[in-house]
Design a protein around this motif. Structure first.
Motif, short mmCIF file in Angstrom:
data_model
loop_
_atom_site.label_atom_id
_atom_site.label_comp_id
_atom_site.label_asym_id
_atom_site.label_seq_id
_atom_site.Cartn_x
_atom_site.Cartn_y
_atom_site.Cartn_z
N ASP A 1 0.85 -1.19 0.00
CA ASP A 1 0.00 0.00 0.00
C ASP A 1 0.89 1.24 0.00
O ASP A 1 1.68 1.45 0.91
N GLU A 2 0.75 2.06 -1.03
CA GLU A 2 1.60 3.25 -1.15
C GLU A 2 1.37 4.26 -0.03
O GLU A 2 2.21 5.11 0.22
N ASN A 3 0.24 4.16 0.67
CA ASN A 3 -0.05 5.09 1.77
C ASN A 3 0.32 4.52 3.14
O ASN A 3 0.02 5.15 4.15
N ASP B 1 2.43 6.89 5.45
CA ASP B 1 1.65 8.10 5.74
C ASP B 1 0.50 7.80 6.69
O ASP B 1 0.23 8.58 7.61
N ASP B 2 -0.18 6.68 6.47
CA ASP B 2 -1.31 6.31 7.34
C ASP B 2 -0.84 6.07 8.77
O ASP B 2 -1.47 6.53 9.73
#
Length: 174
Positions: free
Chosen positions: A147-149, A152-153
């Protein structure tokens, strides 16, 4: 069987049964196979709803902590956050039942965000009450690293809850 809704569900039932069979074997579908599939499908539907709602305080996702004893200090200084699910009409579920379904359907990151959020909030609350917590480990699936996020998450939840980042240990499950 009236518990199987349509052709797609029959195919999923067959694939579920096949995944538990030994190579080059034959098996007849039993009532127990259908019951297991129906339960699995109910869990999948709930996981989909949790994913869609994306509520970091979802009550169906439960966090328990397993304390870790520091033998040198003779006290509990760290813990590991453990995820459970409580679903109406099913009850309490352990990770071995819902994690594979969540990973297969790409719902796992939502569950992890929920457990991280609840863990961070608990740490902050416990510290306000005077408890000294060195760190709590939270497990994440290797699947989530796609997951590219992801980063950040995680950082967003840590920052939004106000917990010190050093209080959270990230563990990757096999």
């Amino acid at each position: 069987d009236p518990r199987i809704k349509d052709g797609e569900h029959y195919l999923e039932l067959a694939m579920n049964m096949e995944s538990r069979m030994e190579w080059d074997s034959v098996r007849w579908c039993s009532d127990e196979d259908i019951e297991k599939y129906v339960r699995m499908d109910m869990v999948r539907v709930v996981l989909h709803d949790i994913f869609e709602q994306n509520n970091l305080d979802d009550e169906r996702v439960k966090v328990y902590c397993q304390p870790v004893l520091n033998c040198l200090l003779n006290r509990f200084t760290t813990a590991e956050a453990l995820m459970r699910m409580e679903i109406p009409n099913i009850g309490m579920l352990f990770p071995d039942e819902f994690i594979p379904i969540a990973e297969k359907n790409d719902y796992i990151h939502t569950l992890s965000k929920i457990i991280l959020n609840k863990t961070c909030r608990s740490i902050v609350d416990l510290q306000k009450k005077g408890y000294d917590i060195e760190r709590v480990s939270v497990n994440f699936s290797m699947v989530e690293l796609r997951d590219e996020n992801f980063c950040d998450d995680i950082l967003s939840i840590i920052n939004n809850t106000g917990v010190e980042p050093s209080k959270i240990a990230i563990e990757l499950t096999e």
